[in-house]
Design an enzyme around this catalytic site. Structure first.
Site, PDB file in Angstrom:
ATOM      1  N   ARG A  53      -4.854   6.799   0.734  1.00 45.23           N
ATOM      2  CA  ARG A  53      -4.173   5.853   0.461  1.00 45.23           C
ATOM      3  C   ARG A  53      -4.531   4.853  -0.507  1.00 45.23           C
ATOM      4  O   ARG A  53      -5.664   4.910  -0.963  1.00 45.23           O
ATOM      5  CB  ARG A  53      -3.999   4.871   1.795  1.00 45.23           C
ATOM      6  CG  ARG A  53      -5.144   4.715   2.172  1.00 45.23           C
ATOM      7  CD  ARG A  53      -5.511   3.054   1.915  1.00 45.23           C
ATOM      8  NE  ARG A  53      -4.494   1.947   2.433  1.00 45.23           N
ATOM      9  CZ  ARG A  53      -4.330   1.468   3.596  1.00 45.23           C
ATOM     10  NH1 ARG A  53      -5.240   1.970   4.389  1.00 45.23           N
ATOM     11  NH2 ARG A  53      -3.186   0.582   3.671  1.00 45.23           N
ATOM     12  N   ASN A  93       1.003  -2.319   5.665  1.00 50.09           N
ATOM     13  CA  ASN A  93       1.780  -3.597   5.836  1.00 50.09           C
ATOM     14  C   ASN A  93       3.072  -3.311   6.437  1.00 50.09           C
ATOM     15  O   ASN A  93       3.832  -2.434   5.603  1.00 50.09           O
ATOM     16  CB  ASN A  93       1.644  -4.603   4.577  1.00 50.09           C
ATOM     17  CG  ASN A  93       0.592  -5.547   4.963  1.00 50.09           C
ATOM     18  OD1 ASN A  93       0.113  -5.630   6.153  1.00 50.09           O
ATOM     19  ND2 ASN A  93       0.419  -6.148   3.702  1.00 50.09           N
ATOM     20  N   CYS A 116       0.765  -1.301   0.011  1.00 46.14           N
ATOM     21  CA  CYS A 116       0.030   0.133   0.057  1.00 46.14           C
ATOM     22  C   CYS A 116       0.899   1.516   0.092  1.00 46.14           C
ATOM     23  O   CYS A 116       2.069   1.098   0.325  1.00 46.14           O
ATOM     24  CB  CYS A 116      -0.971   0.171   1.139  1.00 46.14           C
ATOM     25  SG  CYS A 116      -1.834  -1.594   1.503  1.00 46.14           S
TER      26      CYS A 116
END
Length: 334
Positions: A16, A80, A2
């Protein structure tokens, strides 16, 4: 993987991409002021707080937010951080916060980045899972408002809080290494390149549009960090809402992941499931999805923010095409 970004024109924007090979059934979720938060390690529930809007997977009537803003203009997203993230055991001397409740814990109580910093100073981020089916996700976070951004990383050696001058976050490696690697691109420019290779060689630009020559184009988190940081730091747009959100989606579009380019397991490909753009000043959550690039939006201030139950909107994923020369304004492809 991401990418998260911030952007400021007349208003402050935060959003995002979420890149993965499948979805958990996410929804745009508004947590109103009177929804009771029962934080795992707190003695009492938080019955009144700031309203929040963002993308969440709702489990057992609890909003597990991926990214969100609150009504005061503070935004937060978890990305992540596999292999580096590590959480602590509960402590008797610090304020214990379970990893899964970190976003609502900050956004429900903090009106600004300065207040978030104070909250973090006495916080212990714990390895308490949501339930037996949802183990702790390995994440790190960006927290931002119009005044600036910070990155929060919980690792084996403790909790780290970094100033984030580029207003960007991707994944591994840890944030200080991501920032250090920008030194490799310090010669990049949006202008046409000039010959600095060797003065004795007859080298010249051979085409228009050679700005940012040398900017990495692969899908690794380090390359995405450099690419979106360059795009964001050199971005120009007008101050209107339309110009600002358009430019924000173009900034994150520089790291869009297409199906087929990033194989994570045999026959499974990571794609940009959704891209969000929050006007944190006005409380509007804009988003697009992989199949639907038409911008959809939910305005938190069009809802009853003094309610006590979650307000949920399904994500519009089907393709929407506007035909200019027929009476059909929408076509769904199946």
């Amino acid at each position: 993987m991401c990418t998260a970004a911030t952007y400021k024109t007349q208003d402050f924007y935060f959003g995002r991409t979420l890149d993965y090979e499948f979805t958990y059934g996410d929804e745009i979720t508004i947590t109103p002021r009177n929804y009771p938060f029962h934080f795992r390690h707190a003695k009492d529930s938080l019955d009144y707080h700031y309203a929040i809007i963002g993308m969440a997977h709702v489990a057992e009537d609890y909003p597990l937010y991926y990214d969100a803003i609150n009504e005061k203009g503070l935004g937060m997203a978890g990305l992540n951080f596999v292999g580096n993230a590590a959480y602590a055991s509960p402590s008797d001397s610090l304020g214990n916060v379970a990893q899964y409740e970190f976003i609502p814990w900050i956004l429900s109580q903090c009106a600004s980045l300065a207040e978030a910093r104070k909250k973090l100073s006495g916080m212990n981020l714990t390895d308490t899972p949501f339930n037996e089916y949802f183990p702790c996700a390995q994440l790190h976070w960006i927290i931002a408002d119009a005044s600036g951004s910070i990155t929060v990383e919980s690792m084996k050696d403790g909790l780290h809080i970094y100033d984030n001058p580029v207003g960007i976050l991707t994944n591994n490696p840890p944030f200080p290494q991501q920032m250090f690697q920008l030194n490799n691109y310090m010669s990049l420019s949006p202008r046409q390149p000039e010959n600095t290779f060797a003065p004795g060689l007859d080298l010249s630009s051979y085409s228009r549009g050679m700005g940012a020559l040398g900017l990495p184009g692969d899908l690794s988190s380090a390359s995405r960090f450099a690419r979106v940081a360059f795009t964001r730091m050199n971005s120009r747009s007008g101050n209107s809402e339309s110009e600002s959100i358009s430019q924000f989606f173009h900034i994150l579009g520089s790291v869009d992941q297409q199906r087929g380019c990033c194989e994570v397991t045999d026959g499974k490909y990571e794609i940009t499931l959704y891209t969000s753009c929050c006007n944190a000043t006005k409380g509007i959550y804009y988003y697009t999805t992989y199949e639907n690039h038409q911008i959809s939006a939910v305005n938190m201030h069009h809802e009853n923010l003094d309610a006590n139950v979650l307000i949920r909107y399904p994500v519009i994923t089907e393709q929407n095409i506007h035909f200019q020369n027929c009476y059909c304004s929408r076509v769904s492809w199946t």
